[in-house]
Motif scaffolding. Structure first.
Motif, PDB file in Angstrom:
ATOM      1  N   ARG A 258      -8.491 -26.000  29.440  1.00  0.00           N
ATOM      2  CA  ARG A 258      -9.059 -24.675  29.701  1.00  0.00           C
ATOM      3  C   ARG A 258      -9.933 -24.723  30.966  1.00  0.00           C
ATOM      4  N   LEU A 259      -9.886 -23.653  31.749  1.00  0.00           N
ATOM      5  CA  LEU A 259     -10.663 -23.637  32.993  1.00  0.00           C
ATOM      6  C   LEU A 259     -12.156 -23.801  32.729  1.00  0.00           C
ATOM      7  N   GLY A 260     -12.613 -23.259  31.603  1.00  0.00           N
ATOM      8  CA  GLY A 260     -14.029 -23.378  31.283  1.00  0.00           C
ATOM      9  C   GLY A 260     -14.496 -24.810  31.178  1.00  0.00           C
ATOM     10  N   GLU A 261     -13.575 -25.734  30.909  1.00  0.00           N
ATOM     11  CA  GLU A 261     -13.936 -27.142  30.747  1.00  0.00           C
ATOM     12  C   GLU A 261     -14.104 -27.846  32.087  1.00  0.00           C
ATOM     13  N   ILE A 262     -13.491 -27.321  33.140  1.00  0.00           N
ATOM     14  CA  ILE A 262     -13.576 -27.997  34.447  1.00  0.00           C
ATOM     15  C   ILE A 262     -14.317 -27.139  35.481  1.00  0.00           C
ATOM     16  N   THR A 263     -14.950 -26.086  35.015  1.00  0.00           N
ATOM     17  CA  THR A 263     -15.667 -25.198  35.931  1.00  0.00           C
ATOM     18  C   THR A 263     -16.981 -25.829  36.394  1.00  0.00           C
ATOM     19  N   GLN A 264     -17.248 -25.757  37.692  1.00  0.00           N
ATOM     20  CA  GLN A 264     -18.533 -26.184  38.248  1.00  0.00           C
ATOM     21  C   GLN A 264     -19.496 -25.007  38.149  1.00  0.00           C
ATOM     22  N   ARG A 265     -20.481 -25.130  37.279  1.00  0.00           N
ATOM     23  CA  ARG A 265     -21.333 -23.976  36.958  1.00  0.00           C
ATOM     24  C   ARG A 265     -22.565 -23.871  37.844  1.00  0.00           C
ATOM     25  N   ASP A 266     -22.801 -24.870  38.667  1.00  0.00           N
ATOM     26  CA  ASP A 266     -23.942 -24.817  39.576  1.00  0.00           C
ATOM     27  C   ASP A 266     -23.515 -24.076  40.839  1.00  0.00           C
ATOM     28  N   VAL A 267     -23.438 -22.749  40.724  1.00  0.00           N
ATOM     29  CA  VAL A 267     -22.948 -21.928  41.820  1.00  0.00           C
ATOM     30  C   VAL A 267     -24.065 -21.020  42.319  1.00  0.00           C
ATOM     31  N   HIS A 268     -24.160 -20.885  43.624  1.00  0.00           N
ATOM     32  CA  HIS A 268     -25.181 -20.034  44.235  1.00  0.00           C
ATOM     33  C   HIS A 268     -24.592 -18.642  44.462  1.00  0.00           C
ATOM     34  N   ALA A 269     -25.317 -17.626  44.046  1.00  0.00           N
ATOM     35  CA  ALA A 269     -24.861 -16.249  44.198  1.00  0.00           C
ATOM     36  C   ALA A 269     -26.045 -15.366  44.566  1.00  0.00           C
ATOM     37  N   VAL A 270     -25.751 -14.196  45.139  1.00  0.00           N
ATOM     38  CA  VAL A 270     -26.794 -13.220  45.466  1.00  0.00           C
ATOM     39  C   VAL A 270     -26.419 -11.886  44.851  1.00  0.00           C
ATOM     40  N   ALA A 271     -27.422 -11.038  44.667  1.00  0.00           N
ATOM     41  CA  ALA A 271     -27.199  -9.709  44.105  1.00  0.00           C
ATOM     42  C   ALA A 271     -26.702  -8.761  45.191  1.00  0.00           C
ATOM     43  N   THR A 272     -26.066  -7.691  44.777  1.00  0.00           N
ATOM     44  CA  THR A 272     -25.513  -6.730  45.737  1.00  0.00           C
ATOM     45  C   THR A 272     -26.605  -6.108  46.608  1.00  0.00           C
ATOM     46  N   GLY A 273     -27.813  -5.988  46.076  1.00  0.00           N
ATOM     47  CA  GLY A 273     -28.895  -5.368  46.836  1.00  0.00           C
ATOM     48  C   GLY A 273     -29.660  -6.322  47.728  1.00  0.00           C
ATOM     49  N   THR A 274     -29.303  -7.605  47.740  1.00  0.00           N
ATOM     50  CA  THR A 274     -29.996  -8.595  48.567  1.00  0.00           C
ATOM     51  C   THR A 274     -29.833  -8.265  50.042  1.00  0.00           C
ATOM     52  N   ASP A 275     -30.913  -8.366  50.797  1.00  0.00           N
ATOM     53  CA  ASP A 275     -30.841  -8.119  52.236  1.00  0.00           C
ATOM     54  C   ASP A 275     -29.837  -9.075  52.880  1.00  0.00           C
ATOM     55  N   GLN A 276     -29.074  -8.562  53.832  1.00  0.00           N
ATOM     56  CA  GLN A 276     -28.014  -9.369  54.446  1.00  0.00           C
ATOM     57  C   GLN A 276     -28.551 -10.638  55.112  1.00  0.00           C
ATOM     58  N   GLU A 277     -29.757 -10.565  55.655  1.00  0.00           N
ATOM     59  CA  GLU A 277     -30.323 -11.736  56.311  1.00  0.00           C
ATOM     60  C   GLU A 277     -30.645 -12.817  55.287  1.00  0.00           C
ATOM     61  N   GLU A 278     -31.186 -12.421  54.137  1.00  0.00           N
ATOM     62  CA  GLU A 278     -31.485 -13.384  53.073  1.00  0.00           C
ATOM     63  C   GLU A 278     -30.194 -13.979  52.521  1.00  0.00           C
ATOM     64  N   ALA A 279     -29.158 -13.148  52.347  1.00  0.00           N
ATOM     65  CA  ALA A 279     -27.872 -13.637  51.850  1.00  0.00           C
ATOM     66  C   ALA A 279     -27.251 -14.630  52.830  1.00  0.00           C
ATOM     67  N   ALA A 280     -27.313 -14.308  54.107  1.00  0.00           N
ATOM     68  CA  ALA A 280     -26.765 -15.225  55.118  1.00  0.00           C
ATOM     69  C   ALA A 280     -27.538 -16.534  55.135  1.00  0.00           C
ATOM     70  N   ARG A 281     -28.849 -16.452  54.868  1.00  0.00           N
ATOM     71  CA  ARG A 281     -29.675 -17.654  54.850  1.00  0.00           C
ATOM     72  C   ARG A 281     -29.247 -18.566  53.690  1.00  0.00           C
ATOM     73  N   VAL A 282     -28.940 -17.993  52.538  1.00  0.00           N
ATOM     74  CA  VAL A 282     -28.486 -18.781  51.396  1.00  0.00           C
ATOM     75  C   VAL A 282     -27.159 -19.462  51.723  1.00  0.00           C
ATOM     76  N   LEU A 283     -26.241 -18.692  52.300  1.00  0.00           N
ATOM     77  CA  LEU A 283     -24.934 -19.253  52.645  1.00  0.00           C
ATOM     78  C   LEU A 283     -25.076 -20.393  53.640  1.00  0.00           C
TER      79      LEU A 283
END
Length: 450
Positions: free
Chosen positions: A197-222
């Motif tokens: 099952r995919l759930g067994e091999i999924t890497q759960r330490d994933v970085h994400a941002v909210a839709t309302g996050t400022d584009q500069e902050e989102a680009a900084r995370v990336l």
């Protein structure tokens, strides 16, 4: 032959064919160009010729051009395509590009264009987000898999979907509610047992941002985590889209340009050949502000007219004190503004930043002060004048450097863009304090300078 030389030659041939109206040859030639080069050619043509050429190119070729033009060039390209033909072209581009294009239209034209698009609702959803938010910048071009399917089912699905290389940076794993659970790599799919099952091999330490996050902050995370793409989720954690590395480049370029223009007191969309009225309207307020600070410095100088009348030689060195202080303040303010923009410097860091910068200022001030004092002595042969100049430079460089840190942080604390007004205040402080230090100290020992 270098690629850029070859591209220029093709562009020259294309312009010649356009001028002679040999459309069949022109279309055959330009379809071999990279979209960026083709966009440059199209925008260089007259409006009438541009429309004639775009009307003869395939919709998918025209659609790619919208990805390689600046925001202020979109309208020229839209006029070349024609609003009536725009929906057919936008069917060939990603949703985020279509949203950017449609936002350039008049409200009534936006409604008509969205209604004519097969995926108009999806594009309209993107348009609802702020222009400078992660939601407004994200793309729908991602691959999502349910966490309860098997590896074999996932591979079969990918074979049917046949995603492009750009869309397959990461395979996102979602639960039944569409909430982001993590990512799975193609390598893991290949080496895992088919029934896993995919759930067994999924890497759960994933970085994400909210839709309302400022584009500069989102680009900084990336950028910080060196990602090829960054997932964007809603308030419930459902995957809405992704930001890709090319989004990061665009955002950082845009923000850097904006900061640079604001620190110079001009509009970020101003160009060399912008209308005179527009340039005057954008630049004059900042110049008026500089006039006020210059008068403040003049008033300070006026307070020491007695010292100047007794030792006119002091006037020779006033520009040195003010200029060196201005340079030190501008250097520090530029670094501070950029560090704030990158998230490396915050109001809470004020004491640590000041401690570091004052050490730099003392070292620089001492070196500059000694050199300037030596030069003044060689020129005027007056030890007292040389010491006064050296001390004034040391003090003003220290004051300017502190101002370069404190003013941007102070503006940020009161919710004002530090790039917007930092230089005006820094210049005022360095001029005023420089004259106070130089003329003030000189007035105490004026009898030894005359």
């Amino acid at each position: 032959m270098p690629e850029d030389v070859a591209a220029r030659e093709v562009l020259e041939d294309a312009r010649a064919l356009a001028a002679s109206g040999e459309w069949a040859k022109l279309v055959a030639l330009v379809t071999s160009l990279h979209p960026a080069d083709l966009a440059e050619l199209v925008l260089d043509l007259s409006e009438e010729t541009r429309r004639d050429l775009l009307g003869r190119l395939p919709s998918d070729v025209v659609g790619q051009l919208f990805e390689y033009v600046e925001d202020d060039e979109l309208r020229d390209l839209i006029r070349g395509v024609g609003v009536e033909d725009l929906p057919a072209v936008l069917e060939e581009v990603e949703d985020d590009v279509a949203a950017d294009v449609i936002q350039q239209l008049e409200p009534a034209e936006q409604v008509e264009t969205l209604a004519a698009l097969d995926r108009g609702e999806e594009v309209a959803e993107l348009m609802a987000y702020g222009d400078e938010s992660a939601g407004g910048l994200m793309s729908r071009g991602f691959v999502a898999l349910n966490d309860d399917i098997t590896v074999l089912q996932a591979i079969d699905y990918l074979r049917v979907l046949r995603p492009s290389a750009e869309r397959a940076y990461y395979l996102y794993v979602l639960d039944r509610a569409g909430r982001l659970q993590g990512v799975v790599s193609i390598r893991d799919l290949l080496v895992s047992a088919p029934e896993t099952r995919l759930g067994e091999i999924t890497q759960r330490d994933v970085h994400a941002v909210a839709t309302g996050t400022d584009q500069e902050e989102a680009a900084r995370v990336l950028q910080k985590y060196n990602l090829m793409a960054l997932p964007v989720v809603d308030e419930d954690g459902r995957l809405e889209g992704i930001m890709t590395a090319d989004d990061l480049i665009d955002v950082l370029q845009e923000e850097a340009t904006e900061d640079m223009y604001r620190m110079a007191g001009v509009g970020e969309d101003e160009r060399v050949f912008s209308p005179v009225r527009t340039s005057v309207r954008r630049r004059l307020p900042w110049m008026m502000g500089n006039v006020l600070t210059a008068f403040l410095a003049a008033v300070v100088v006026g307070l020491f007219d007695s010292a100047l009348s007794k030792a006119a030689v002091l006037a020779y060195f006033m520009p040195v004190v003010a200029g060196m202080g201005g340079n030190a303040g501008t250097q520090t303010a530029t670094i501070a503004v950029r560090s704030i923009a990158l998230g490396d410097l915050d109001v809470s860091d004020v004491f640590r930043a000041c401690r570091k910068e004052i050490l730099v200022a003392m070292a620089n001030g001492l070196a500059i002060g000694v050199v300037a004092a030596l030069g003044a002595y060689i020129w005027q042969r007056n030890e007292t004048l040389s010491l006064v100049l050296g001390c004034a430079l040391f003090l003003n460089i220290c004051a300017a450097t502190l101002a370069g840190v404190l003013i941007p942080l102070g503006l940020k604390a009161v919710k004002v863009d530090p790039a917007l007004a930092a230089n005006i205040f820094v210049t005022a402080i360095t001029d005023v304090m420089g004259f106070v230090f130089f003329l003030g100290i000189a007035s105490l020992v004026i009898s030894r300078i005359q």
